[in-house]
Structures are given as structure tokens and as C-alpha cells.
Design an enzyme around this catalytic site. Sequence first.
Site, mmCIF file in Angstrom:
data_model
loop_
_atom_site.group_PDB
_atom_site.id
_atom_site.type_symbol
_atom_site.label_atom_id
_atom_site.label_comp_id
_atom_site.label_asym_id
_atom_site.label_seq_id
_atom_site.Cartn_x
_atom_site.Cartn_y
_atom_site.Cartn_z
ATOM 1 N N ALA A 160 54.255 14.286 58.292
ATOM 2 C CA ALA A 160 54.738 12.980 57.823
ATOM 3 C C ALA A 160 55.515 13.224 56.532
ATOM 4 O O ALA A 160 55.168 14.115 55.740
ATOM 5 C CB ALA A 160 53.569 12.036 57.565
ATOM 6 N N CYS A 272 61.087 7.524 62.884
ATOM 7 C CA CYS A 272 60.518 7.933 64.176
ATOM 8 C C CYS A 272 59.681 6.917 64.924
ATOM 9 O O CYS A 272 59.776 6.859 66.152
ATOM 10 C CB CYS A 272 59.735 9.221 63.986
ATOM 11 S SG CYS A 272 60.839 10.573 63.572
#
Length: 461
Positions: A160, A272
Site C-alpha cells: 500500500a 487501484c
Amino acid sequence: MKVCCIGAGYVGGPTCAVMALKCPDIVITLVDKSSERIAQWNSDKLPIYEPGLDEVVKKCRNVNLFFSTDIETAIKEADLIFISVNTPTKTCGNGKGRAADLKYVESAARMIAEIAQSNKIVVEKSTVPVRAAESIMHILRANQKPGIHYDILSNPEFLAEGTAINDLLNADRVLIGGEETPEGHQAVEKLSWIYEHWIPKQNILTTNTWSSELSKLAANAFLAQRISSINSLSAVCEATGADVSEVARAVGLDSRIGSKFLQASVGFGGSCFQKDILNLIYICENLNLPEVAAYWQQVIDMNEYQKRRFSQKIIESLFNTVSDKRIAILGFAFKKNTGDTRETAAITVCQTLLEEGAALDIYDPKVEPEQIIDDLTHPSVTESPEKVKKAVQIHSDPYSAVRATHALVICTEWDEFVDLDFKRIYQSMMKPAYIFDGRKILDHERLQQIGFHVQTIGKKY
Ligand code: NAD
Ligand code: UGA
């Protein structure tokens, strides 16, 4: 072993840097078609902000980590090639607005096919639809030169942004999908060997290629679904007097549910979640599974609802008009500790306020001013870029951003916002002074004592 990675972005950069740090016996060349990006990787100001990345790059750069635009040489010399290019949602044609656009993956595969003079292991690092490896294989094998063998692996990335270095160093798992043939197994072993330099072998999971590709989409869909679930309940909390933080804590303490990713917010952003769920929806529609597609569509719809709901709350609280009012926006990135603004909820909030005639004073510690202007003047956001430019001021300091504004809106949960001098801020703002905390990071009771009118997500004041 020599490794090449095509695509020096948010994934390619940190991944190769950590790999180089942990594998001094491997030479890694990161290539990109953007000479500007490569020049930045070779400079003191890296193209992306990521805590801890500068140190790792400084240690490895020009030792066993190289950044280059010479894609041809890097491909020629590599034993193993990662494809880490962007896979955005298609903006036109078949599957527009839903399907993943694989043109960059395809062009990387075609370059490999054209240039390779020896056997290569080609690794899909980009997030792709299930069975994308088949297309790569097709391109490579249709252009195969005699005596050259290709293996294709899927090795999706789970890092992340904002925590990329730690996520890479201490990955929960590494996933490798390969063909169920002796050559396929050998290729999986070779890639696994790289990760075994720092990841315990029991955390390296091997599956068939399609499971690996689908697991990546599934992981992002599950994570986003948790956020939409808690955000849906935040609306119920605001209507009933329940507090979403208390609900999240009570629910999350059930070890079967777990406490992570239950932070209600103005809505999830990032390059995303939306793209990958849309991709999953498109696959389901094509497989004639409309019920499954509709199920995941709700996760996106709920996120849109949350962003709209928060923006509307600001307008309604300010006597149903923000026309000619100044509003400070603190935070523009899609989350803290990154300068990335892709799909940030801040864009929706700003767009709504601008459409209603507000003037905005924006501050973010890591987003470049040009990026904010680019985002807010994009044709998908406004039809009048000149009007937007006039109505938006970017500040390099939060105190100057809030001065003489009617309201302050927190869009990103930067730690530094928690420690601001709110008495000083209150004094410099118009009265009544409003704070809209879209991230639930501030001490609301204290703010009320100072004199602010406070509104947040999932709690009625
Ligand atoms: P990015 O846009 O930051 O980087 C992609 C890079 O690839 C760009 O610099 C672009 O110039 C380059 N590129 C494209 N085509 C090329 C070609 N043919 N030859 C050479 N270079 C080329 O994208 P990103 O955020 O790094 O994402 C890459 C992939 O990883 C995507 O599929 C994404 O879904 C996935 N992913 C991203 C994250 C994340 O946090 N950003 C996390 C996990 C997975
Ligand atoms: C996400 C996943 O967490 C990664 O595992 C994945 O590799 C990556 O997508 C990807 O495929 O690109 P990222 O988007 O960088 O990573 O950041 P997250 O921490 O997942 O946050 C996404 C968005 O959700 C942010 O806007 C964040 O503020 C929001 N969020 C997150 C919440 O609103 N509440 C939460 O509880 C958690």
C-alpha cells in the site's frame, strides 16, 4: 542473476529498491519509457514520496540498482523480467469505464519478444484480469525466435502507498502463480529464491497462474468492501445517534472480523480499488454472472454515495450556500504519507464546492501545486478550467490556507493536522467557524470548546 523491471512507478520503484537492498548478489535494472521519470529516480528528488524510500535508493543506486531508459539492453541482459506498468481502466471502446486497459502490458510483452536473444522468465507484477498471462504468453510465443524459451509467472503486488517499504520488507505473503509443468515449477522456484533472501519460505505461496491473478483482484475487492460497509453504517449512525467509531471498535474486536480497514472516511481513493473492482465486475459480466457483478458494483456505488454525502453535508451546514464563501481544504492526497492524488476523494469534494460557487484554499504537505490544479481542471472535473484556476489558491502552510475562510475541511488524515494550533486557526477564521472532519482524526470536543461548529463522518453533533 540479472533482473529487469519494466515500469518505474509506485510499484516498480519501491519493489526493486527493496529487492536490491536484500539481494546484493542480484543486479536490478529498472527501466521506463519516461525519460523524465528515470532522470528523477537518478536525482536527489525521487519521483514519488514514500517514507523510507530515499534511504534505500541511496544505498543501492549504482551499486546493484540501476535506473535507465535503455530498455533494449536491460531486456537483453536480464534472466528475469518484471512487467510493472500501469493497467488503467479503459477510457474508450469495448469495456470503456470498466475493463482494464492492457495496452501497456501488451507493449512491454511485444518489446520483450522483439529484443530477447536468450531464455526469459517474464513476471506479471501489474494487476491484471484473470487469464491475462495467456495473452502475454500468446504474444511471446507467436513471436518466438528459435531456441528461446519463455516462462510466464504471475506475482501480484500487495503493497500500500505510504507504507510501501515496510509492506515489502515484512510482506504478509508473497504470491507466485505459474504453469503446472516441470518448466513452470522451475521458474516459480527461481522467483521464489529471490524473495527467500528476506521473506520466510512459509510465507511464499505458490498457486496456479489464474488463482494468483484472481487473488489480487479479490484482495482489493475485500479491502474496499470493508470500507464501504463501515461507510454505509456511518450514514445510519448520523441518523440515529450511534457513533461509527464505537460501532467499528465493537465489531472489530470479534477476532473473526478483525479491526483493520474499518475506519469510516470521506470515501476510499487511490489508483487501484475502483479500477480493480471495475475490472472484476467486467470479468463477471463477461462470464455471464450478473448477480456477482452487481454485488461488487455496490462497493463502488457506496463509495460514490459517501463522497457525495460528505460534500452535501458541508453545503447544507453552511446555510445551504457556499457561493462566494472561502473554504480551506486540508489534505489533497488520497491518504497520508503519499503525494499521490489518483482518485482522491478530495477531488469530488472540491469539485462539488467549486460547482456551488465556493473559493478554495488548499494545503497538502506532499502534493505538488501543479498536480492539484491539473486534477481540478481535468475535463472530467470541470468545463471551465479558467474559472477553477481563479477560484483555487494553493498554500504552502496550513495557517495561511485557513485565514479568513468560513470552513475548514479535512480530506486527508495527515498526522500534522492533529497537532495544529486550533485556537490560532479559530481566531483567523470567519465566524461562525466550521470544521468538517472527513477523516475523524481531530479532537472534536476540544474544537467545540474553542468555539468551532464540528461535523464529521458517522457521528451526529
Ligand atoms: P505508475 O503509473 O506509477 O507506473 C507505471 C510506469 O510504467 C510509468 O512510469 C510508465 O511510464 C511506465 N510504462 C508504461 N508502459 C511502459 C512501457 N511499454 N515501457 C516502459 N515503461 C512503461 O503505476 P503503479 O502505481 O506503479 O502501478 C503499476 C501496476 O501495479 C498497476 O497494474 C497497478 O494496478 C499495480 N499495483 C499498484 C499499487 C500501488 O500502490 N500503486 C499496488 C499494487 C499493485
Ligand atoms: C491498496 C491495498 O491496501 C494494497 O494492498 C494494494 O496493493 C493496493 O491498494 C493496490 O493494489 O494498489 P493503497 O490504495 O495504496 O493500497 O492504500 P490503502 O491503505 O489500501 O487505502 C486506500 C484508500 O482507502 C485510501 O483512500 C484510504 O484513506 C482509504 N481507507 C483505508 C479508509 O477510508 N478506511 C480504512 O479503514 C482504510
